[in-house]
Design a protein around this motif. Structure first.
Motif, short mmCIF file in Angstrom:
data_model
loop_
_atom_site.label_atom_id
_atom_site.label_comp_id
_atom_site.label_asym_id
_atom_site.label_seq_id
_atom_site.Cartn_x
_atom_site.Cartn_y
_atom_site.Cartn_z
N MET A 274 0.64 -1.04 -0.13
CA MET A 274 0.03 0.12 0.13
C MET A 274 0.76 1.23 0.06
SD MET A 274 -2.71 -1.01 2.64
CE MET A 274 -3.76 0.24 2.30
N VAL A 276 2.07 2.65 2.45
CA VAL A 276 1.80 3.41 3.84
C VAL A 276 2.80 3.15 4.98
CG1 VAL A 276 0.23 3.33 5.86
CG2 VAL A 276 -0.56 3.41 3.40
N GLU A 330 -7.07 2.28 9.16
CA GLU A 330 -7.23 2.74 8.13
C GLU A 330 -8.39 3.62 7.60
OE1 GLU A 330 -7.67 3.11 3.73
OE2 GLU A 330 -9.02 2.23 5.01
N ARG A 335 -6.83 7.01 5.42
CA ARG A 335 -7.20 6.96 4.10
C ARG A 335 -7.41 8.52 3.85
NH1 ARG A 335 -13.57 7.76 4.05
NH2 ARG A 335 -14.11 7.87 6.45
N TYR A 338 -3.79 9.44 2.03
CA TYR A 338 -2.94 8.74 0.92
C TYR A 338 -2.25 9.71 0.06
CZ TYR A 338 -4.97 4.13 2.17
OH TYR A 338 -5.38 3.04 2.71
N THR A 344 1.74 10.61 6.65
CA THR A 344 1.22 9.22 7.19
C THR A 344 2.09 8.85 8.41
OG1 THR A 344 0.56 8.68 4.99
CG2 THR A 344 0.31 7.05 6.47
N ARG A 425 -4.58 1.70 -9.27
CA ARG A 425 -5.67 1.88 -8.61
C ARG A 425 -6.94 2.52 -9.26
NH1 ARG A 425 -6.84 3.35 -3.18
NH2 ARG A 425 -4.86 2.63 -2.65
N ASP A 439 -8.37 -1.38 0.41
CA ASP A 439 -7.62 -0.89 1.01
C ASP A 439 -7.73 -1.00 2.70
OD1 ASP A 439 -6.28 0.81 -0.88
OD2 ASP A 439 -7.47 2.34 -0.69
N PRO C 368 -1.55 15.29 -3.27
CA PRO C 368 -0.68 13.89 -3.60
C PRO C 368 0.53 14.11 -4.53
CG PRO C 368 -3.04 13.59 -3.20
CD PRO C 368 -2.82 15.09 -3.22
#
Lengths: 542, 247, 377
Positions: A274, A276, A330, A335, A338, A344, A425, A439, C368
């Motif tokens: 992911m 993350v 998550e 979330r 992202y 994060t 994605r 996710d 992002p």
């Protein structure tokens, strides 16, 4: 026993011999094997214990047992010996009832040396048992005490022994005892005696191990040929010991590697799949360990009969609890972040502080004791290796978890969807995959695996609110080292780091070893910024 | 080589995990030339740009600049400093900087960190920037953040940054994607204008645009050259037709 | 050249820091009975916050302006601290427990007979001060040169900075490193002849620290105001693009990284003088991450924000740990979460968010695509 200086033993043995000679010259009869016990000197008593055991006197076992239990009494004058049973006495030599005046007798005092001699001597009686297991144990004891006075008994036992294993052990015990008899350096000696000693050295060398090494290293004043054989034997034993210790380090390395693997597999999913960075991963592991404890407590209270297998119940429990926590993390936090990996990282670090403090408030700041069930305690001995069962179990567990995980990733629809979302994605979403659900489940899966790691760690490490912090850096190192998004990379990374740590530890010390590993890792990342097994392709690096 | 050559790719092969993105590709560009590269998706156009600008190292083959300089041994900044500028397929500008600052950073000159640290803007530099702003019609937007520009404006800004670098060779990847017809025509004019003093390689899908440029065309397919010539010639080539329309 | 949006206000902040410190020092010198008297503890606390502000400034310089999220800046801070601590240790002289003129107490305790070579020169203040800058600077230069050249970036870089400080922490815990092991360096008596326990010394130290903060603010402002600042922004947002313009982003990053380490080292040196102790705990990875949250709270990418965040968060920490110690970690954790979720530009972002958004024509937070141009596509 090895801590008794050889010279002392020699003096003691000499005394026995002197006593025997004295007795023989005085009465010209078979010497009284009990005589030594009425001496006041500890050393004399200790020395005569084995002689008595070896004499074959019918009452010897009873007397030595009584000595060990401090029920043996000696007359203050003369050499009469009595055994006290409650308030009654019997004559030690004959077993006939006796009524000595309590003022004229004294208890035969016992010190550690005598206690050891008694234990060794009692073991010798086991050599005549009909049970080979007991005989083997007795031979072990004789080997450990390697008292030259036991030689006649050992010879007798060898003559009758049929069991090959016991014979082998008896030979070693005899060799040890023989070598412990006073040496004959300088004397020309007869060739036979020298050869016998050299053979004994060879037997000990073949047996290997630390006890044999201690016996051989304690040998002095031997004839030159014997001494040369000893030196050779020592170096061969040392080599083998070193090999075993390397093997042992490898085992510890694999063990550490399996723990790291468990800790890093969850990260490989959350970070690798992911992208993350979950700094609270360690805390999820910690919660897994606490779940184990709670399951144990609950089982102990509700169904004590199941207590030994409560650890097995804890495995699914920890997976579910931690998986649920992962889904919550998550949905509730990650979330929103992202595409912002650095944020994060900070947010999950904050979460880790909160989780730590929450556990501290609920369960207290100190270690809790997670029980290791009986079937996981203890160890296997294989040659010079000591394999502790709990570590072995964790290795097997880690491999099982990894197998299960790669099955999930490869064979289930969740795994397929996960890989689809990882690779593209937007396309996955267009294909109708509910990416938010994927996710959440992916993160839940990673956290659940962290919970499993917690169960494993609870068996070998202290369980406290700080548990997670100790693993987080190492497990990130594993993922980074192994390469992202690749379970095999994680396996290779964990094993390499685990073994490197443990191999360096004896050379450089635990702390320095760790520093060296960290520095090597920093240098490694310079060379291979994407780990050992990087993903390749045009899209990856740009 | 006896003919003068600005850029010469010889037998260049690049593979990613077994997939050959470039397959013994050879290409020759003479000084002052403008060349259009066309080809279906996956033909290797962007990978070719990556190889020329040092982003991707070829597994095999040579890339020579001015016949003597082996570009495969150099990294991106060195190649850029040699005078090869690149515009990306997806317009890549510094979104958090103003348009003017984007151009300032592109200007030829200071590249070493201490040089940049102590650099003071000269009048000449200011004039250069104003000139580029005029050329790219971004004068009104000079003080806006580049991130706030429209897609077409970002394309122009990136072309402006290429100009600021004063390169000898410009590699331009899909310069008119997302532009209106009017903008496309202006871009074609601009590129032809640039080509008066510099060599240009344009990668483009838009056939109208390529036609408007009126230059030699190279068709790439599966990592190697399928056809070369004028647009009319190559569009009559049966193998090109098959690649574009067939199957 | 127009000033970038993040720089106005820096001079004002520098002035406020110096003026505030001067006022505080003067009020501290008033008799205790005076209503406006500032107690000694407040003076040394403020000085401590300001030395943290230097660390925050250092973190902000690399994170806010060059996009390098460092989780290891405590290493540079602590190294600066150790260098100054070594001077203060030598300054004790024969007043130690063992009254040994040649060796610090802990070395006598470990039965060392000679001063290790790397302790030479530390009885000389200017040398120690120089080392407080040079040692972190040299470490940063070596580490940065390797790391940036290999294009290690993003979270990978964050993780290895953490490994760096972790390795140093383990190393400094060792007694045979010669830095006092577990206990570190402490029991300092005086600095340049001035008694470290005297209120006047603390007032002067506060002023010196404030001046250092102001100086660092003005220095970083000067570095960022010109073309280099723009280059850093470009490197932060699209590192690879700068390469195709002919820049070597690794060199720009290295320069700012080393500068940042120097500022952190100075902060550490001043910190040790204020608090009177330096031990390996200062290298703890958690400390580095805490410094990052100061910057995040104040507003990354603004110089004033770093100072503001460091002072505010640490003031909060002092108050919290005094009143509700068990709640501090909750508060700190919540601060991390809430700041990243709801205040990505920190407190300073509140002030200038509308303006920036108006210019940018889009939401203020970093999107992002902008945050991860290198890793994402």
């Amino acid at each position: 026993m090895p801590d008794i200086p050889a010279w002392l033993r020699r003096v003691a043995a000499g005394l026995v011999v002197a006593c025997c000679l004295l007795g023989a010259s005085a009465s010209a009869q078979v010497p009284d094997p009990f005589a030594g016990l009425s001496q006041t000197s500890f050393n004399a008593v200790a020395a005569s214990v084995t002689t008595l055991a070896a004499s074959g006197a019918p009452r010897a076992q009873a007397v030595i047992t009584a000595l060990g239990e401090r029920r043996l009494y000696a007359a203050r004058t003369g050499d009469a010996l009595y055994i006290r049973n409650g308030s009654d006495y019997v004559d030690a030599r004959s077993g006939a009832p006796a009524r000595p005046d309590p003022d004229t007798i004294r208890s035969v005092r016992v010190n550690n040396r005598i206690r050891e001699a008694v234990a060794g001597a009692l073991a010798l009686f086991g050599l005549t048992s009909s049970d080979p297991a007991i005989r083997l144990r007795s031979a072990d004891a004789a080997y450990d005490s390697h008292d030259p006075a036991a030689l006649p008994v050992l010879d007798r036992a060898l003559a009758h022994e049929a069991d090959a294993g016991v014979v082998h052990r008896l030979r070693e015990a005899r060799a040890a005892a023989l070598l412990s008899a006073p040496g004959q350096a300088g004397k020309p000696g007869d060739a036979g005696a020298v050869q016998e000693r050299i053979d004994a050295v060879r037997i000990l060398a073949a047996s290997g191990g630390l006890p044999a090494r201690a016996i051989l290293a304690g040998l002095h004043d031997q004839p030159a040929a014997v001494q040369a054989a000893v030196a050779q034997a020592l170096s061969s034993i040392d080599l083998r010991l070193r090999l075993w210790s390397v093997a042992q380090d490898l085992f510890y390395g694999l063990s550490l590697g399996s723990v790291l693997l468990l800790a890093a597999m969850g990260l490989a999913i959350t970070f690798g799949v992911m992208g993350v960075i979950n700094m609270a991963h360690g805390e999820v592991m910690m919660i897994g360990a606490y779940t184990t404890w709670m399951v144990q407590q609950a089982v102990a209270a509700a169904m004590p009969a199941l207590a030994p297998v409560s650890i097995l119940l804890a495995i699914p429990a920890a997976f579910l609890v931690c998986g649920a926590i992962g889904v919550a993390i998550e949905r509730g936090l990650i979330r929103f972040l992202y595409g912002r990996p650095l944020e994060t990282l900070l947010a999950t670090w904050g979460l880790s502080l909160v989780l730590q403090q929450a556990i501290r408030s609920l369960f207290g700041p100190t270690n809790i004791s997670v029980v290791t069930p009986g079937w996981l305690s203890g160890s296997l001995h294989w040659g010079g290796l000591v394999i502790t069962l709990n570590r072995l179990a964790i290795m097997i567990f880690a491999v099982l978890v990894m197998g299960a995980l790669s099955l999930v990733l490869r064979r289930t629809s969740l795994g397929l969807e996960m890989r689809a979302v990882t690779q593209n994605r937007r396309m996955a979403a267009l294909m109708g995959i509910r990416t938010p659900r994927v996710d959440a489940l992916t993160f839940g899966l990673g956290s659940g695996v962290a919970g499993l790691a917690g169960v494993a760690i609870s068996q070998i490490d202290n369980v406290s609110p700080n548990l997670g912090q100790g693993y987080i850096i190492d497990s990130f190192m594993v993922v980074v080292f192994g390469g992202v998004g690749n379970l095999w990379g994680t396996l290779a990374g964990a094993t390499t780091l685990g073994i490197a740590n443990k191999i360096l530890e004896p050379v450089a010390g635990a702390v320095l070893g760790k520093i060296v590993v960290l520095v090597l890792l920093i240098l490694f990342i310079q060379r291979r910024p994407r780990g050992m097994f990087p993903l390749k392709g045009r899209g990856v690096e740009s | 080589m006896s003919t003068p050559s600005l850029l010469y790719l010889d037998n260049v092969t690049v593979s990613f995990d077994g997939f050959r993105a470039l397959n013994e590709l050879s290409l020759l560009l003479v000084p002052g030339e403008m060349r259009a590269i066309i080809g279906p998706n996956g033909a290797g156009k962007t990978t070719m740009m990556d190889v020329i600008t040092g982003k991707t190292r070829p597994d095999k083959g040579d890339v020579l600049f001015h016949n003597t300089i082996d570009l495969t041994r150099l990294d991106e900044p060195s190649i850029a400093r040699l005078g090869i500028g690149r515009k990306f397929q997806k317009p890549t500008v510094f979104e958090q900087l103003s348009v003017r600052d984007n151009l300032l950073l592109s200007l030829a000159g200071h590249r070493r960190p201490f040089g940049v640290l102590f650099a003071r803007q000269t009048g000449e530099e200011r004039d250069r920037i104003e000139g580029i702003l005029r050329t790219t019609r971004l004068g009104q937007h000079a003080d806006r953040l580049a991130g706030a520009l429209s897609h077409g404006q970002k394309q122009w800004l990136e072309i402006g940054m290429l100009l600021g670098q004063e390169p000898e060779l410009l590699l331009v990847d899909e310069p008119v994607a997302g532009m209106t017809d009017a903008e496309t025509a202006q871009t074609a004019d601009l590129l032809r204008d640039i080509n008066r003093t510099r060599s240009v390689v344009v990668v483009e899908h838009d056939m109208e645009f390529v036609r408007a440029l009126g230059v030699g065309v190279t068709v790439l397919h599966e990592g190697s050259v399928l056809a070369e010539g004028s647009l009319d010639d190559v569009s009559r080539d049966p193998s090109v037709i098959e690649v574009y329309l067939g199957r | 050249m127009r000033l970038p949006a993040y720089l106005p206000g820096t001079v004002v902040t520098a002035a406020i820091v110096v003026a505030g410190a001067l006022l505080m020092a003067l009020l501290n010198l008033l008799p205790a009975s005076f209503p406006l008297h500032v107690p000694d503890f407040a003076v040394s606390l403020t000085a401590k916050y300001l030395s943290y502000a230097l660390l925050a400034l250092a973190v902000d310089l690399v994170w806010g302006f060059a996009g390098i999220l460092t989780l290891g800046h405590a290493a540079f801070f602590a190294l600066g601290g150790y260098a100054m601590g070594m001077y203060l240790m030598r300054e004790i002289g024969t007043r130690g427990v063992y009254a040994n003129a040649d060796l610090p107490d802990f070395m006598v305790f470990l039965s060392w007979t000679h001063l290790p070579w790397y302790w030479y020169g530390f009885s000389f203040f200017p040398f120690a001060l120089l080392m407080a800058l040079l040692v972190p600077g040299a470490l940063a230069a070596g580490f940065g040169a390797l790391t940036f050249r290999s294009r290690v970036s993003g979270v990978y870089l964050s993780i290895i900075t953490q490994a760096l400080t972790y390795a140093l922490m383990l190393a400094f815990f060792r007694n045979d490193m010669g830095f006092g092991g577990n206990n570190g360096l402490t029991d300092f008596k005086d600095i340049l002849g001035a008694d470290l326990h005297a209120p006047l010394t603390h007032a002067v130290l506060l002023l010196v620290t404030a001046l250092s903060v102001a100086g660092a603010l003005l220095l970083t402002r000067a570095v960022l105001a010109g073309r280099f600042g723009r280059l850093l922004t470009a490197v932060r947002d699209a590192e690879n693009r700068t390469r195709f313009l002919g820049y070597r982003p690794e060199h720009a990053k290295l320069l700012v990284w080393v500068l940042s380490a120097l500022i952190a080292g100075l902060g550490g040196a001043l910190y040790v003088i204020q608090v009177g102790i330096i031990n390996p705990g200062e290298f703890a990875p958690g400390n580095s991450i805490e410094a990052v949250i100061w910057v995040a709270v104040g507003g990354r990418g603004t110089l004033s924000g770093a100072v503001l965040g460091a002072v505010l968060v640490n003031l909060g920490k002092t108050l919290f740990t005094g009143l509700l110690p068990e709640l501090w970690l909750y508060a700190l954790g919540a601060l991390f979460i809430l700041t990243t979720l709801f205040l990505p530009r920190g407190l300073m972002g509140l002030r200038r968010a509308p303006e920036a958004a108006a210019i940018a024509g889009e939401p203020a937070p970093v999107t992002p695509e902008m945050a991860v141009p290198e890793d994402a596509s």
